[in-house]
Design a protein around this motif. Structure first.
Motif, short mmCIF file in Angstrom:
data_model
loop_
_atom_site.label_atom_id
_atom_site.label_comp_id
_atom_site.label_asym_id
_atom_site.label_seq_id
_atom_site.Cartn_x
_atom_site.Cartn_y
_atom_site.Cartn_z
N SER A 168 17.61 -8.16 -15.58
CA SER A 168 17.20 -8.47 -14.18
C SER A 168 17.17 -7.17 -13.28
O SER A 168 17.91 -6.12 -13.18
CB SER A 168 18.48 -9.40 -13.67
OG SER A 168 18.14 -9.88 -12.18
N VAL A 169 16.11 -7.37 -12.42
CA VAL A 169 16.05 -6.23 -11.41
C VAL A 169 16.48 -6.85 -10.01
O VAL A 169 16.18 -6.37 -8.76
CB VAL A 169 14.65 -5.61 -11.24
CG1 VAL A 169 14.50 -4.66 -12.58
CG2 VAL A 169 13.74 -6.81 -11.18
N GLY A 170 17.26 -8.11 -10.06
CA GLY A 170 17.73 -8.76 -8.63
C GLY A 170 16.57 -9.62 -8.18
O GLY A 170 16.94 -10.18 -6.98
N ARG A 171 15.75 -9.86 -8.73
CA ARG A 171 14.66 -11.04 -8.22
C ARG A 171 15.77 -12.32 -8.24
O ARG A 171 16.54 -12.39 -9.07
CB ARG A 171 13.61 -11.26 -9.37
CG ARG A 171 12.74 -10.16 -9.32
CD ARG A 171 11.35 -10.39 -10.28
NE ARG A 171 10.47 -9.40 -10.38
CZ ARG A 171 9.42 -9.02 -9.79
NH1 ARG A 171 9.09 -9.95 -8.50
NH2 ARG A 171 8.53 -8.21 -9.84
N GLY A 172 15.41 -13.12 -7.37
CA GLY A 172 16.26 -14.30 -7.06
C GLY A 172 17.60 -13.95 -6.32
O GLY A 172 18.29 -14.90 -6.07
N THR A 173 17.49 -12.63 -5.70
CA THR A 173 18.85 -12.39 -5.01
C THR A 173 18.49 -11.89 -3.70
O THR A 173 17.31 -11.76 -3.27
CB THR A 173 19.68 -11.30 -5.83
OG1 THR A 173 19.00 -10.10 -5.64
CG2 THR A 173 19.91 -11.81 -7.32
N THR A 192 24.30 -13.63 -8.97
CA THR A 192 24.06 -14.69 -9.62
C THR A 192 22.46 -14.95 -9.22
O THR A 192 22.14 -15.61 -7.90
CB THR A 192 24.83 -15.93 -9.23
OG1 THR A 192 26.08 -15.64 -9.48
CG2 THR A 192 24.19 -17.11 -10.02
N PRO A 193 21.30 -14.53 -9.77
CA PRO A 193 19.82 -14.93 -9.34
C PRO A 193 19.75 -16.38 -9.28
O PRO A 193 20.30 -17.20 -10.19
CB PRO A 193 19.14 -14.39 -10.58
CG PRO A 193 20.02 -13.34 -11.37
CD PRO A 193 21.51 -13.91 -11.18
N SER A 194 18.89 -16.61 -8.16
CA SER A 194 18.68 -18.04 -7.94
C SER A 194 17.47 -18.45 -8.65
O SER A 194 17.01 -19.72 -8.89
CB SER A 194 18.44 -18.40 -6.62
OG SER A 194 17.62 -17.61 -5.82
N SER A 195 16.68 -17.54 -9.08
CA SER A 195 15.37 -17.60 -9.96
C SER A 195 15.14 -16.40 -10.79
O SER A 195 15.96 -15.58 -10.89
CB SER A 195 14.14 -17.77 -8.95
OG SER A 195 13.94 -16.46 -8.00
N GLN A 222 19.38 -3.55 -7.19
CA GLN A 222 20.37 -3.67 -8.21
C GLN A 222 19.73 -4.13 -9.52
O GLN A 222 18.54 -4.71 -9.72
CB GLN A 222 21.34 -4.73 -7.68
CG GLN A 222 20.87 -6.10 -7.25
CD GLN A 222 21.73 -7.09 -6.63
OE1 GLN A 222 23.26 -6.77 -6.46
NE2 GLN A 222 21.39 -8.32 -6.22
N VAL A 223 20.44 -3.90 -10.69
CA VAL A 223 20.07 -4.63 -11.88
C VAL A 223 21.22 -5.02 -12.62
O VAL A 223 22.29 -4.59 -12.38
CB VAL A 223 19.37 -3.35 -12.70
CG1 VAL A 223 18.06 -2.69 -11.98
CG2 VAL A 223 20.57 -2.26 -13.02
#
Length: 799
Positions: free
Chosen positions: A655-660, A697-700, A666-667
């Motif tokens: 994750s590269v932080g998409r959905g945050t 916690t990514p939402s997507s 951040q990763v």
């Protein structure tokens, strides 16, 4: 002998020294030696004070008329006419000289009217936090008396009963969790009483989680100064700063003989006007000396202070200490950026204006109407002093501060960039008059006033036939493939999606169009798909003999930074369809010229050039409004980090932080140990960034709904930052610490270079020799950059 006593002697000297050319703001004793015979016999401290006064007077005498003087005068006088303030003093310093200095309006309006004068002494309110308290802390830091990350209880053992995680850094950045101020009811008085209340006031939340501007923070810091120095803060600041710098009209508890020059503040119950008595009620209850308020000063004295800061401390402070205190010190990931005491880019930094660079300049404001802003890049400062609370409180003069700072910056070389759209608006769209226009755009297609391009075109009588949208859709909020065609509800125009069943405009879509206009804000990164959308559209326009017109916009990452890896031709896709480096340093207009020329498209290409943009400008230098170019790039720092972190984001378990709320800052992954990765990255000493462990916690997107660990990344020096360096360092770190987790094959189109990819997926990483792989990848990232830089030179439009 005091400076005031030798003022008469200084004046005739200024004419002689001014004839030698521009005079430094503060000169050294050797500089004034040729005219020292004009003075009575002085000892060395008196001579230093005399030199300071001489240089200030001569700098003012030799100052040329400031280019923006008329507009500044008009702006401030208009605010006075609108009763936003009774009067003000403005002082501007640039390149070691005072370039503008003027008084406006009235110093007092009740009980009698008094004109404002240059030498008016102001209650500078919260500028005390900088001028006195932060400066005192800088001196104590120079002497090794504390560290910013020390607990407050180390110096104030009774703070919170002796148990608190709050650090000095938390106090100085306003991330302590303490309340904004002390209760004043029931009434109390005395310095010791105030400090006791500050020591025992309960935080409203944990430190380093929320920005709350708090006077209590600096009341406590003032007491730390007291205990470490052994002197009350007013005496210590006088000894280490005010006296050595010749700030003779600056200090707490001003002498009554100065009262006629002091700007009065607010009328109190019973009709008394505060004059020479601190306006802040808490500081007043504490006897007039406190870490958060209480200092009085003049524009000339503050100019000496600002120039000293720009000069690196001039022997009073270490240059490294000034750099430390004026650099971002807030907790990583917070939007309100503060230095140690200084405001850098927060909700209170309106006095930075629209053009002084965010993150590289700093200042502060005071409740009474005072403010300073210092910009090391242009070697400039702006001092605006007002008693806006006289004779009664008014709304903050933030709009005036912003307007003044913007005007000053614009006249010091910072540009108010006009995009291609702005240029067309000013020209009433003459270029498009009589044309049948198709418009490729999205939410970024606005002018300086925030108005949509399509609305402006329609209002100007331009015949717009159809609209076209790129990835993320016409509104820029979709983060998925397969975006359908739509209709713009405001104009009723058809919106053809170029990120749905096709990524190229078809003949059907282009029917009835003779000019295809492209107006989208890019981010200057090879795999940002708006660039491919432009190339595909230009290719189709060339086939149908349709004019292709690019309304140019700034490259937000500057036009100077070019770095690999280059994109191999066998890795072309929609995420990259031309051999470009990771950061190419081109505007979209320049990129269109390059592609049209090098691919031999033969397109009838027209670029509506910007005015006022220079290649070394980051987006926040332009004065243009920031609009998120895509859902997950929400600020300039994220755009800067994007090319580094997105290199391997095609790996599905990463994750590269998409959905945050902090994408590309951040990763993380469910297999990453944040503290271990942070420690590893910190040890690599990568220029321009700092790291810390995080949980999110990514939402997507990847790991949606699952808490994962990783690292947060913060830009500390964007000029020194290299996206290739960070991206490759991070990739090799993950390969070493967590072998086999990253899918290199799926990342090949974003990495772009087979040489870099081969180095990253080599077994050297697994065998523990990842330094070999890292060095090979970094070297491979430079392949072709010199050739590309030479190639692009003939297509550049801006200096």
């Amino acid at each position: 002998m005091k400076i005031a006593e030798i003022a008469g002697t200084i004046r005739p000297m200024c004419a002689r020294t001014a004839s030698r050319g521009p005079v430094p703001f503060e000169t050294t004793v050797p500089f004034v030696t040729p005219v020292v015979s004009d003075m009575p016999s002085l000892n060395r401290p008196q001579l230093r004070a005399w030199a300071i006064a001489l240089s200030l007077a001569c700098a003012i005498a030799s100052a040329q008329t400031f280019p923006g003087a008329a507009e500044l005068d008009s702006t401030i006088n208009q605010a006075i006419r609108e009763e936003k303030l009774p009067g003000a003093v403005l002082l501007i310093g640039h390149d070691g000289k005072v370039v503008y200095r003027k008084a406006y309006g009235e110093r007092a309006v009740v009980p009698t009217h008094e004109p404002m004068t240059i030498d008016t002494i102001f209650d500078i309110a919260s500028l005390t936090k900088i001028i006195a308290t932060t400066s005192s802390m800088m001196k104590l830091y120079d002497e090794g008396r504390f560290s910013p990350d020390d607990l407050v209880t180390k110096y104030l053992p009774e703070f919170q009963g002796g148990h608190s995680p709050i650090t000095i850094r938390d106090l100085m950045t306003h991330y302590s969790g303490l309340r904004p101020d002390l209760e004043l009811e029931p009434p109390w008085s005395g310095y010791e009483t105030g400090i006791h209340r500050a020591l025992t006031d309960k935080p409203t939340g944990p430190p380093e989680t929320k920005f709350v501007y708090s006077d209590i923070n600096f009341e406590l810091l003032g007491e730390i100064v007291h205990r470490l120095s052994g002197l009350p803060e007013n005496q210590y600041a006088e000894r280490i700063l005010f006296a050595p710098l010749g700030m003779n009209d600056t200090g707490y508890l001003p002498d009554r003989k100065l009262r006629p020059r002091i700007a009065p503040t607010e009328e109190q119950k019973g009709g008394d006007i505060l004059r020479g008595v601190v306006h802040d009620p808490t500081a007043r209850s504490m006897g007039g000396v406190a870490g958060h308020a209480g200092v009085f000063s003049t524009a000339d004295d503050l100019a000496k202070y600002c120039q000293m800061i720009l000069d690196g401390g001039r022997g009073l402070f270490k240059p490294s200490t000034i750099r430390l205190f004026t650099s971002p010190a807030s907790p990583a990931g917070q939007k309100d950026v503060r230095g140690l005491g200084w405001d850098i880019d927060s909700r209170y930094s309106g006095n930075r204006g629209n053009l002084f660079p965010a993150g590289k300049s700093f200042g502060h404001t005071g409740f009474t109407g005072t403010s300073i802003w210092i910009d090391p890049t242009s070697k400039s400062y702006v001092i605006l002093l007002a008693n806006a609370v006289h004779p009664h409180a008014r709304p903050a003069i933030t709009p005036l501060r912003r307007a003044v700072a913007t005007l000053v910056a614009a006249n010091l070389g910072y540009s108010e960039t006009l995009t291609g759209l702005d240029v067309l608006v000013a020209d009433k769209f003459s270029e498009l008059r009589g044309k049948k226009v198709g418009l490729i755009t999205n939410q970024t297609g606005i002018d300086r006033q925030g108005k949509r391009n399509v609305d402006l075109m329609v209002q100007a009588g331009v015949k717009v036939v159809a609209l076209f949208s790129p990835e993320h859709g016409f509104a820029g909020v979709e983060d998925r493939p397969g975006i359908a065609n739509a209709v713009d509800p405001a104009t009723g125009l058809r919106i053809w999606s170029l990120y749905g069943s096709t990524t190229r405009p078809t003949p059907e879509m282009l029917a009835g169009i003779d000019t295809l206009v492209f107006d989208i804000q890019d981010v200057g990164v090879r795999f940002y798909t708006y660039e491919t959308t432009m190339l595909y559209a230009m290719q189709e326009a060339a086939k149908l003999k349709i004019t292709f017109c690019v309304l140019d916009r700034p490259n937000p990452l500057t036009g100077n930074h070019v770095e690999g890896p280059m994109l191999d031709t066998d890795k072309f896709s929609f995420t990259g369809a031309f051999p470009l480096p990771l950061r190419h340093g081109l505007t979209m207009g320049e990129l269109a010229r390059l592609e049209n020329g090098e691919l031999g498209l033969g397109a009838d290409l027209k670029v509506i050039e910007m005015t006022g943009w220079h290649r070394d400008q980051w987006f926040d230098f332009t004065g243009q409004p920031w609009v998120n170019p895509s859902p997950n790039i929400r600020n300039l720092d994220e755009a800067i980090l994007y090319p580094a972190l997105a290199l391997i984001e095609s790996s599905p378990n990463y994750s590269v932080g998409r959905g945050t709320d902090a994408p590309f800052e951040q990763v993380g992954a469910d297999w990453i140990e944040g503290s271990a990765l942070a420690d590893y990255m910190i040890a690599r000493e990568i220029p321009g960034v700092r790291f810390h462990s995080v949980e999110f916690t990514p939402s997507s997107s990847n790991f949606s709904g699952k808490k994962i660990r990783g690292i947060g990344i913060e830009i500390t020096d964007r000029e020194a930052f290299s996206a290739a360096r960070l991206g490759i360092e991070l990739a090799t770190a993950l390969g070493k610490l967590y072998p086999g987790k990253i899918n290199w094959e799926l990342s090949k189109r974003l990495i772009g270079s087979q040489a870099v990819l081969s180095a990253l997926e080599s077994q050297n990483i697994v065998s523990g020799q990842n330094s070999v792989a890292r060095n090979e990848a970094l070297n491979a990232a430079n392949i072709g950059i010199a050739r590309f830089s030479a190639l692009r030179a003939k297509y550049l439009l801006y200096q």
